[in-house]
Design a protein around this motif. Structure first.
Motif, PDB file in Angstrom:
ATOM      1  N   GLN A 288       6.017  -0.019   8.224  1.00  0.00           N
ATOM      2  CA  GLN A 288       6.800  -1.217   7.910  1.00  0.00           C
ATOM      3  C   GLN A 288       6.647  -2.256   9.013  1.00  0.00           C
ATOM      4  O   GLN A 288       6.576  -1.900  10.194  1.00  0.00           O
ATOM      5  N   HIS A 289       6.603  -3.526   8.604  1.00  0.00           N
ATOM      6  CA  HIS A 289       6.542  -4.620   9.578  1.00  0.00           C
ATOM      7  C   HIS A 289       7.407  -5.772   9.082  1.00  0.00           C
ATOM      8  O   HIS A 289       7.226  -6.275   7.972  1.00  0.00           O
ATOM      9  N   ASP A 290       8.386  -6.177   9.895  1.00  0.00           N
ATOM     10  CA  ASP A 290       9.254  -7.299   9.549  1.00  0.00           C
ATOM     11  C   ASP A 290       8.548  -8.615   9.846  1.00  0.00           C
ATOM     12  O   ASP A 290       8.060  -8.831  10.965  1.00  0.00           O
ATOM     13  N   CYS A 291       8.480  -9.466   8.832  1.00  0.00           N
ATOM     14  CA  CYS A 291       7.834 -10.771   8.960  1.00  0.00           C
ATOM     15  C   CYS A 291       8.909 -11.859   8.929  1.00  0.00           C
ATOM     16  O   CYS A 291      10.054 -11.617   8.563  1.00  0.00           O
ATOM     17  N   ALA A 292       8.495 -13.075   9.259  1.00  0.00           N
ATOM     18  CA  ALA A 292       9.437 -14.198   9.233  1.00  0.00           C
ATOM     19  C   ALA A 292       9.930 -14.460   7.814  1.00  0.00           C
ATOM     20  O   ALA A 292      11.062 -14.932   7.606  1.00  0.00           O
ATOM     21  N   ASP A 293       9.096 -14.153   6.816  1.00  0.00           N
ATOM     22  CA  ASP A 293       9.455 -14.447   5.424  1.00  0.00           C
ATOM     23  C   ASP A 293       9.675 -13.180   4.603  1.00  0.00           C
ATOM     24  O   ASP A 293       9.555 -13.191   3.377  1.00  0.00           O
ATOM     25  N   GLY A 294       9.968 -12.057   5.253  1.00  0.00           N
ATOM     26  CA  GLY A 294      10.217 -10.832   4.495  1.00  0.00           C
ATOM     27  C   GLY A 294       9.766  -9.595   5.250  1.00  0.00           C
ATOM     28  O   GLY A 294       9.833  -9.520   6.485  1.00  0.00           O
ATOM     29  N   GLN A 295       9.273  -8.624   4.511  1.00  0.00           N
ATOM     30  CA  GLN A 295       8.817  -7.376   5.124  1.00  0.00           C
ATOM     31  C   GLN A 295       7.588  -6.842   4.392  1.00  0.00           C
ATOM     32  O   GLN A 295       7.487  -6.926   3.166  1.00  0.00           O
ATOM     33  N   LEU A 296       6.648  -6.296   5.173  1.00  0.00           N
ATOM     34  CA  LEU A 296       5.505  -5.591   4.620  1.00  0.00           C
ATOM     35  C   LEU A 296       5.796  -4.094   4.712  1.00  0.00           C
ATOM     36  O   LEU A 296       6.175  -3.594   5.769  1.00  0.00           O
ATOM     37  N   LEU A 297       5.616  -3.397   3.605  1.00  0.00           N
ATOM     38  CA  LEU A 297       5.789  -1.942   3.555  1.00  0.00           C
ATOM     39  C   LEU A 297       4.516  -1.331   3.011  1.00  0.00           C
ATOM     40  O   LEU A 297       3.990  -1.787   1.977  1.00  0.00           O
ATOM     41  N   MET A 298       3.989  -0.326   3.699  1.00  0.00           N
ATOM     42  CA  MET A 298       2.737   0.296   3.266  1.00  0.00           C
ATOM     43  C   MET A 298       2.885   1.813   3.222  1.00  0.00           C
ATOM     44  O   MET A 298       3.403   2.425   4.158  1.00  0.00           O
ATOM     45  N   LEU A 299       2.436   2.419   2.132  1.00  0.00           N
ATOM     46  CA  LEU A 299       2.350   3.874   2.001  1.00  0.00           C
ATOM     47  C   LEU A 299       0.875   4.239   2.024  1.00  0.00           C
ATOM     48  O   LEU A 299       0.079   3.678   1.259  1.00  0.00           O
ATOM     49  N   ALA A 300       0.492   5.165   2.898  1.00  0.00           N
ATOM     50  CA  ALA A 300      -0.921   5.511   3.063  1.00  0.00           C
ATOM     51  C   ALA A 300      -1.114   7.013   3.068  1.00  0.00           C
ATOM     52  O   ALA A 300      -0.204   7.781   3.396  1.00  0.00           O
ATOM     53  N   ASP A 301      -2.314   7.428   2.713  1.00  0.00           N
ATOM     54  CA  ASP A 301      -2.673   8.846   2.633  1.00  0.00           C
ATOM     55  C   ASP A 301      -4.041   9.017   3.285  1.00  0.00           C
ATOM     56  O   ASP A 301      -5.049   8.567   2.753  1.00  0.00           O
ATOM     57  N   VAL A 302      -4.062   9.650   4.455  1.00  0.00           N
ATOM     58  CA  VAL A 302      -5.311   9.906   5.170  1.00  0.00           C
ATOM     59  C   VAL A 302      -5.990  11.126   4.559  1.00  0.00           C
ATOM     60  O   VAL A 302      -5.348  12.163   4.336  1.00  0.00           O
ATOM     61  N   MET A 303      -7.280  11.017   4.276  1.00  0.00           N
ATOM     62  CA  MET A 303      -8.018  12.141   3.724  1.00  0.00           C
ATOM     63  C   MET A 303      -8.076  13.281   4.739  1.00  0.00           C
ATOM     64  O   MET A 303      -8.326  13.052   5.929  1.00  0.00           O
ATOM     65  N   GLY A 304      -7.873  14.508   4.288  1.00  0.00           N
ATOM     66  CA  GLY A 304      -7.966  15.661   5.172  1.00  0.00           C
ATOM     67  C   GLY A 304      -6.592  16.174   5.576  1.00  0.00           C
ATOM     68  O   GLY A 304      -5.559  15.641   5.185  1.00  0.00           O
ATOM     69  N   HIS A 305      -6.610  17.252   6.380  1.00  0.00           N
ATOM     70  CA  HIS A 305      -5.377  17.905   6.806  1.00  0.00           C
ATOM     71  C   HIS A 305      -5.500  18.300   8.274  1.00  0.00           C
ATOM     72  O   HIS A 305      -6.430  17.934   8.967  1.00  0.00           O
ATOM     73  N   ASP A 306      -4.558  19.096   8.696  1.00  0.00           N
ATOM     74  CA  ASP A 306      -4.562  19.721  10.017  1.00  0.00           C
ATOM     75  C   ASP A 306      -4.516  18.674  11.129  1.00  0.00           C
ATOM     76  O   ASP A 306      -4.070  17.553  10.953  1.00  0.00           O
ATOM     77  N   GLN A 307      -5.017  19.064  12.312  1.00  0.00           N
ATOM     78  CA  GLN A 307      -4.877  18.230  13.501  1.00  0.00           C
ATOM     79  C   GLN A 307      -5.639  16.922  13.373  1.00  0.00           C
ATOM     80  O   GLN A 307      -5.223  15.894  13.906  1.00  0.00           O
ATOM     81  N   GLN A 308      -6.761  16.947  12.664  1.00  0.00           N
ATOM     82  CA  GLN A 308      -7.542  15.725  12.520  1.00  0.00           C
ATOM     83  C   GLN A 308      -6.744  14.656  11.774  1.00  0.00           C
ATOM     84  O   GLN A 308      -6.690  13.494  12.186  1.00  0.00           O
TER      85      GLN A 308
END
Length: 479
Positions: A288-308
């Motif tokens: 999430q990032h608060d902007c002067a005119d609102g907020q940006l919200l992003m949901l992301a999924d990194v490929m892979g698992h574990d420590q990497q």
């Protein structure tokens, strides 16, 4: 079917430790999903075969379903600007872009897709440093090891230490009785430069006399090739086990900081979030990032698992924070498409960050019910109209990490809750199970305060089925 076969590929890839090889896991998921969704007759049997011919890694996936007669035509059309990366398609653009060679054939009612990935020319062997004042022994050991390892030999401990200041071998093999600096003295100084290196002493003494030294193993002269290779294998296995144990102890503290969560209020909405992580998981995150005119919200999924995956989640979140601050300081308006395009460009420029792939959906809110949305290969969100879920088929773009992608924002009016999720929510569900999950989400959306963890309890309760991929469920509720 998808989860256990994907895990088999993941288990085969993990010991190699090469990020290009990890692409086979994604390729497996994409093709197995096609086998479940697209044939006229869904296969009853699917088999995998993984091969390494020294120059390429090969994955064969065989099935007894309907032959895909238009495969060549579909693959040709997959050349166009990532159209096939959309979640509603067959993902052939993704398969083609990640594979160096693809073959599809049918024989005696069995279909076979073969995907090949070329090994990088620079695929490094483990490096063994050998230190001994006996030149003939150095030549002999190098001959023993050169087929399987990169060998660096030194006849003087001082020269070896100078080399260590600039390089990091995977293991040190050192004589204990040397003129000038002894092996014990050399080990102490080497530890000051890198205290995690496995260390084996070469000696003509009885090994019992060396038991007091904190070393990994002792090899008694004269040295045989078989014994030397066996010792190296055992030491590397022990160190890998130790590293896993240390990671397992550190992982909870790290993971607790990286779990997907909503940390800021979002103008005009109540935001609810729940997650489940696969064993060793950690690839989903919310930014999430608060902007002067609102907020940006992003949901992301990194490929892979574990420590990497956990490493990339940590790295991406820090990078996005800096990128957003830089855009704001430069007076640039932060929009979903602009944010994804800036992130994609940065991934092309920073080789480390660009060595993984991720899907993402970015939303810009300004307090009203009108939002802007842009997607990078992410599952389509659902809009709840009070009775049923409507799938919002976004224009979308390629996964972040691919070269040359571009993203476009769309405006959507939210007259009801918006449901976002990572692909772990729907990936291994049958049609009947998906109906059940949607029903449980609907039940929670009808409550004054939705509890999304009640929805994800369904995955915990599935008999004999563990969570194969991280799941994050995010709901934006107007008002």
């Amino acid at each position: 079917m998808i989860a256990p076969l994907r895990q088999k590929v993941s288990d085969w890839c993990a010991p190699v430790g090469n990020s290009r090889l990890d692409q086979l896991v994604l390729l497996t998921s994409e093709w197995l999903t096609n086998l479940v969704r697209h044939p006229e007759v869904i296969p009853t049997t699917v088999g995998l075969e993984l091969k390494d011919d020294g120059k390429t890694w090969m994955l064969d996936i065989e099935d007894d379903g309907t032959c895909l007669k238009t495969f060549e035509q579909l693959m040709s059309s997959a050349d166009t600007e990532f159209e096939e990366l959309k979640t509603g398609g067959m993902g052939l653009g993704l398969i083609k872009s990640l594979s160096d060679q693809i073959e599809y054939s049918t024989s005696d009612g069995i279909n076979c897709l073969t995907m090949r990935i070329n090994k990088p020319e620079s695929l490094a062997k483990k490096t063994i440093m050998v230190v001994d004042d006996d030149l003939s022994l150095l030549v002999l050991i190098e001959a023993y090891l050169e087929d399987e390892y990169q060998v660096e030999t030194f006849s003087e401990a001082d020269a070896a230490l100078q080399w260590l200041k600039q390089h990091s071998p995977d293991l040190i093999l050192s004589d204990i009785n040397m003129p000038g600096m002894t092996g014990v003295e050399f080990r102490i100084k080497a530890q000051e430069l890198n205290n995690s290196l496995p260390f084996i002493f070469l000696t003509g003494e009885e090994s019992d006399n060396l038991s007091r030294l904190a070393i990994d193993d002792v090899l008694k002269k004269p040295v045989s090739k078989k014994l030397l290779l066996d010792k190296l294998d055992r030491v590397f296995v022990r160190h890998q086990q130790l590293q896993r144990e240390i990671s397992s102890q550190l992982a909870p503290a790290i993971s607790n900081q990286l779990h997907p969560e909503v940390k800021r209020t979002t103008p005009g909405f109540k935001v609810y979030c729940a997650y489940r992580t696969a064993e060793g998981g950690g690839g989903d995150f919310v930014y999430q990032h608060d902007c002067a005119d609102g907020q940006l919200l992003m949901l992301a999924d990194v490929m892979g698992h574990d420590q990497q995956a956990k490493f990339f989640v940590h790295a991406y979140q820090g990078f996005l924070q800096g990128m957003a601050a830089g855009l704001s300081a430069a007076g640039c308006a932060i929009t979903p498409d602009g944010f994804l395009n800036a992130f994609a460009s940065s991934l092309e420029e920073v080789s480390l960050l660009g060595s993984s792939l991720l899907t993402a959906v970015a939303i810009k809110t300004d307090g009203s019910r009108d939002i802007e949305v842009a997607s990078a290969g992410h599952p389509y969100p659902w809009l709840f109209d009070g009775d049923d879920f409507q799938t919002i088929e976004l224009i979308g773009g390629p996964l972040l990490g691919f070269v040359g992608g571009s993203y476009q924002s769309e405006k959507i009016r939210l007259d009801g809750p918006l449901v976002l999720f990572t692909d772990g929510l729907i990936e291994d569900l049958s049609d009947e199970e998906l109906v059940t999950v949607k029903s449980q989400i609907k039940q929670q959306l009808m409550q004054p305060e939705p509890d999304l963890n009640r929805v994800l309890d369904y995955y915990d309760d599935r008999s004999g089925v563990s969570v194969a991929d991280d799941i994050t469920l995010l709901v934006l509720l107007p008002g």
